[in-house]
Enzyme design. Structure first.
Site, PDB file in Angstrom:
ATOM      1  N   LYS A   9      30.697  59.893  53.353  1.00  0.00           N
ATOM      2  CA  LYS A   9      30.846  60.358  54.727  1.00  0.00           C
ATOM      3  C   LYS A   9      29.689  61.289  55.126  1.00  0.00           C
ATOM      4  CE  LYS A   9      35.910  59.943  54.631  1.00  0.00           C
ATOM      5  NZ  LYS A   9      37.202  60.606  54.966  1.00  0.00           N
ATOM      6  N   TYR A  49      39.261  53.006  62.048  1.00  0.00           N
ATOM      7  CA  TYR A  49      40.359  53.976  61.917  1.00  0.00           C
ATOM      8  C   TYR A  49      41.510  53.721  62.896  1.00  0.00           C
ATOM      9  CZ  TYR A  49      37.772  56.633  58.430  1.00  0.00           C
ATOM     10  OH  TYR A  49      37.122  57.017  57.276  1.00  0.00           O
ATOM     11  N   PHE A  57      44.969  64.302  63.896  1.00  0.00           N
ATOM     12  CA  PHE A  57      43.628  64.464  63.327  1.00  0.00           C
ATOM     13  C   PHE A  57      42.648  63.378  63.766  1.00  0.00           C
ATOM     14  CE2 PHE A  57      46.052  61.978  60.201  1.00  0.00           C
ATOM     15  CZ  PHE A  57      45.186  60.925  59.910  1.00  0.00           C
ATOM     16  N   ARG A  85      39.970  54.903  44.089  1.00  0.00           N
ATOM     17  CA  ARG A  85      40.863  55.908  44.692  1.00  0.00           C
ATOM     18  C   ARG A  85      41.123  57.048  43.695  1.00  0.00           C
ATOM     19  NH1 ARG A  85      42.172  55.851  50.234  1.00  0.00           N
ATOM     20  NH2 ARG A  85      44.133  56.851  49.680  1.00  0.00           N
ATOM     21  N   ARG A 102      36.592  64.469  45.336  1.00  0.00           N
ATOM     22  CA  ARG A 102      37.088  65.430  46.325  1.00  0.00           C
ATOM     23  C   ARG A 102      37.485  66.746  45.661  1.00  0.00           C
ATOM     24  NH1 ARG A 102      40.773  60.930  49.517  1.00  0.00           N
ATOM     25  NH2 ARG A 102      39.255  60.357  51.129  1.00  0.00           N
ATOM     26  N   ASN A 112      36.097  65.446  53.413  1.00  0.00           N
ATOM     27  CA  ASN A 112      36.460  65.128  52.028  1.00  0.00           C
ATOM     28  C   ASN A 112      35.526  64.093  51.402  1.00  0.00           C
ATOM     29  OD1 ASN A 112      37.311  62.956  53.450  1.00  0.00           O
ATOM     30  ND2 ASN A 112      39.465  63.102  52.887  1.00  0.00           N
ATOM     31  N   HIS A 115      35.261  57.850  51.618  1.00  0.00           N
ATOM     32  CA  HIS A 115      36.334  56.928  52.014  1.00  0.00           C
ATOM     33  C   HIS A 115      36.415  55.806  50.999  1.00  0.00           C
ATOM     34  CE1 HIS A 115      38.740  54.076  54.332  1.00  0.00           C
ATOM     35  NE2 HIS A 115      37.893  53.165  53.891  1.00  0.00           N
ATOM     36  N   GLU A 126      38.241  45.926  55.913  1.00  0.00           N
ATOM     37  CA  GLU A 126      37.174  46.911  56.092  1.00  0.00           C
ATOM     38  C   GLU A 126      35.780  46.394  55.696  1.00  0.00           C
ATOM     39  OE1 GLU A 126      39.804  51.004  55.401  1.00  0.00           O
ATOM     40  OE2 GLU A 126      38.495  50.288  53.808  1.00  0.00           O
TER      41      GLU A 126
HETATM   42  N1  UDP Z   1      42.324  63.388  57.725  1.00  0.00           N
HETATM   43  C1  UDP Z   1      42.310  64.638  58.327  1.00  0.00           C
HETATM   44  N2  UDP Z   1      43.496  65.328  58.454  1.00  0.00           N
HETATM   45  C2  UDP Z   1      44.677  64.821  58.021  1.00  0.00           C
HETATM   46  C3  UDP Z   1      44.687  63.553  57.388  1.00  0.00           C
HETATM   47  C4  UDP Z   1      43.485  62.866  57.245  1.00  0.00           C
HETATM   48  O1  UDP Z   1      41.269  65.112  58.756  1.00  0.00           O
HETATM   49  O2  UDP Z   1      45.723  65.484  58.171  1.00  0.00           O
HETATM   50  C5  UDP Z   1      41.064  62.637  57.598  1.00  0.00           C
HETATM   51  C6  UDP Z   1      40.423  62.708  56.205  1.00  0.00           C
HETATM   52  O3  UDP Z   1      39.006  62.708  56.365  1.00  0.00           O
HETATM   53  C7  UDP Z   1      40.911  61.403  55.582  1.00  0.00           C
HETATM   54  C8  UDP Z   1      40.879  60.457  56.783  1.00  0.00           C
HETATM   55  O4  UDP Z   1      41.319  61.270  57.867  1.00  0.00           O
HETATM   56  O5  UDP Z   1      40.066  60.961  54.540  1.00  0.00           O
HETATM   57  C9  UDP Z   1      41.758  59.238  56.666  1.00  0.00           C
HETATM   58  O6  UDP Z   1      43.059  59.658  56.289  1.00  0.00           O
HETATM   59  P1  UDP Z   1      43.911  58.858  55.207  1.00  0.00           P
HETATM   60  O7  UDP Z   1      45.313  59.343  55.300  1.00  0.00           O
HETATM   61  O8  UDP Z   1      43.676  57.392  55.364  1.00  0.00           O
HETATM   62  O9  UDP Z   1      43.325  59.396  53.829  1.00  0.00           O
HETATM   63  P2  UDP Z   1      42.391  58.698  52.724  1.00  0.00           P
HETATM   64  O10 UDP Z   1      42.781  57.243  52.672  1.00  0.00           O
HETATM   65  O11 UDP Z   1      40.970  58.898  53.186  1.00  0.00           O
HETATM   66  O12 UDP Z   1      42.681  59.433  51.450  1.00  0.00           O
HETATM   67 MG    MG Z   2      42.972  55.832  54.192  1.00  0.00          MG
END
Ligand code: UDP
Ligand code: MG
Length: 151
Positions: A9, A49, A57, A85, A102, A112, A115, A126
């Protein structure tokens, strides 16, 4: 064999962590099938997204993801989706286990660093957002037999 979309990112690029993060995936024994530096447009960010549209968020996430260059990668290997992951750690930097990307480099919810697709269905959606088939390279790594179970 699985393929997963990984994005380093804008914070990873700005903080000059690209090399260290790519190394985490390489060190694990996974293979990079595609990689490039690009900036995500508003339209592409919205498509990627879409599942988060309407969440509190979402506006901040889109603003962040389109704010500067990212490195997009396709990583390949048996169980690549789950392995990536795990290497990434849980979503929020402050909760992520030390030893994960992370967990080692982030202490925020939004910034974080990385992705990764969360399922085979998500990866299938994706990857084509960022890569054409011909951008993905098929090749064998010389140390392949040490990073895959034999029969
Ligand atoms: N995010 C955020 N606040 C939240 C949840 C998610 O800013 O409360 C952001 C964060 O950058 C995250 C992205 O949105 O990586 C996508 O969220 P997701 O739940 O898909 O998490 P990931 O799959 O990235 O772990
Ligand atoms: Mg996600």
């Amino acid at each position: 064999m699985e393929r997963t979309l990984i994005i380093l990112k804008p914070d990873a690029v700005q903080r000059r962590l690209v090399g260290q993060i790519v190394s985490r995936f390489e060190n694990k024994g996974l293979k990079v099938a595609g990689m490039r530096l690009m900036q995500i447009s508003q339209e592409l960010g919205e498509r990627h997204y879409a599942e988060h549209k309407g969440k509190p968020f979402y506006p901040g996430l889109l603003k962040f993801m389109t704010s500067g260059p990212v490195v997009v990668m396709v990583i390949e290997g048996p169980e690549a989706i789950d392995i990536c992951r795990k290497l990434m750690g849980t979503t929020f930097g402050m909760d992520a286990e030390p030893g994960t990307i992370r967990g080692d480099f982030s202490c925020t919810k939004t910034f974080n660093l990385v992705h990764g697709s969360d399922s085979p269905e998500t990866a299938a959606f994706e990857i084509p957002l960022y890569f054409k088939d011909e951008d993905l390279v098929e090749y064998t790594l010389d140390d392949h037999r040490w990073n895959a179970d034999g029969d």
